[in-house]
Motif scaffolding. Structure first.
Motif, PDB file in Angstrom:
ATOM      1  N   ASP A  76       0.674  -1.403  -0.039  1.00  0.00           N
ATOM      2  CA  ASP A  76      -0.064   0.044   0.023  1.00  0.00           C
ATOM      3  C   ASP A  76       1.061   1.319  -0.161  1.00  0.00           C
ATOM      4  O   ASP A  76       0.727   2.174  -0.507  1.00  0.00           O
ATOM      5  N   ALA A  77       1.873   1.213   0.859  1.00  0.00           N
ATOM      6  CA  ALA A  77       2.773   2.485   0.831  1.00  0.00           C
ATOM      7  C   ALA A  77       3.677   2.606  -0.374  1.00  0.00           C
ATOM      8  O   ALA A  77       3.799   3.762  -0.925  1.00  0.00           O
TER       9      ALA A  77
ATOM     10  N   VAL B 209       2.828   1.858  -3.552  1.00  0.00           N
ATOM     11  CA  VAL B 209       1.892   2.211  -4.727  1.00  0.00           C
ATOM     12  C   VAL B 209       0.969   3.437  -4.614  1.00  0.00           C
ATOM     13  O   VAL B 209       0.313   3.793  -5.702  1.00  0.00           O
ATOM     14  N   THR B 210       0.828   3.659  -3.562  1.00  0.00           N
ATOM     15  CA  THR B 210      -0.236   4.872  -3.221  1.00  0.00           C
ATOM     16  C   THR B 210       0.524   6.249  -3.491  1.00  0.00           C
ATOM     17  O   THR B 210       1.552   6.634  -3.168  1.00  0.00           O
ATOM     18  N   GLU B 211      -0.358   7.138  -4.241  1.00  0.00           N
ATOM     19  CA  GLU B 211       0.099   8.510  -4.815  1.00  0.00           C
ATOM     20  C   GLU B 211       0.081   9.312  -3.627  1.00  0.00           C
ATOM     21  O   GLU B 211      -0.987   9.257  -2.931  1.00  0.00           O
TER      22      GLU B 211
END
Length: 174
Positions: A33-34, A36-38
């Protein structure tokens, strides 16, 4: 003689693997999550941004929620009366302006300016012609702090129908 299951569960490598696996899975979940999250970015004045149309816009809920980050809008309708549709727009933040139009199959009408109904610029209202067909769409554009936000939503939400209200009408003796 020990059964296969008992030998399997007494093996210290298997027991350690069963304890460590869920922990690794949780760590991997947050790591992906960290990765790939913009990161969120602030809206730039003069730029346009789309509003996400929430699921209640696709049903006869009486209202339609639209949002993008801190911009949270709610279109409310009392239904069609005298071939006119009155829509109210409530905003979490003060708006500089709001324009709306209703598109019908094959038509592109001019947008109408919504009128502020309070001094803070958080409540707006407009009266539009009733939708001519089920494919009609509402197009909304608002301005907040020099940035523009836009959305296109179906007109399904303009009527407030629930199973309960339909059941009550069926039971009404008149």
């Amino acid at each position: 003689m020990m059964s296969t299951v008992t030998r399997f569960l007494t093996n210290k490598h298997v027991v350690i693997a069963m304890l460590v696996t869920p922990i690794l899975a949780i760590i991997a979940y947050f790591a992906v999550d960290a990765a790939v999250t913009e990161p969120p970015t602030a809206a730039q004045p003069g730029q346009s941004y789309p509003l996400a149309v929430r699921s209640n816009c696709r049903y006869t809920s009486g209202f339609c929620a639209l949002e993008n980050g801190d911009i949270k809008l709610k279109l409310e309708s009392d239904g069609v009366q005298n071939d006119r549709l009155t829509l109210r727009l409530a905003s979490a933040l003060p708006l500089e302006g709001a324009q709306i139009s209703m598109t019908h199959t094959g038509t592109e009408p001019e947008p109408q300016s919504m009128q502020a109904t309070d001094e803070t610029g958080t409540t707006w209202q407009v009266s539009l012609p009733a939708p001519a067909d089920a494919q009609a769409q509402i197009r909304l554009a608002v301005s907040v702090d020099g940035s523009y936000y836009f959305a296109e939503a179906p007109t399904t939400f303009i009527e407030h129908k629930t199973f309960y209200s339909e059941h009550q009408k069926a039971q009404d003796p008149s």
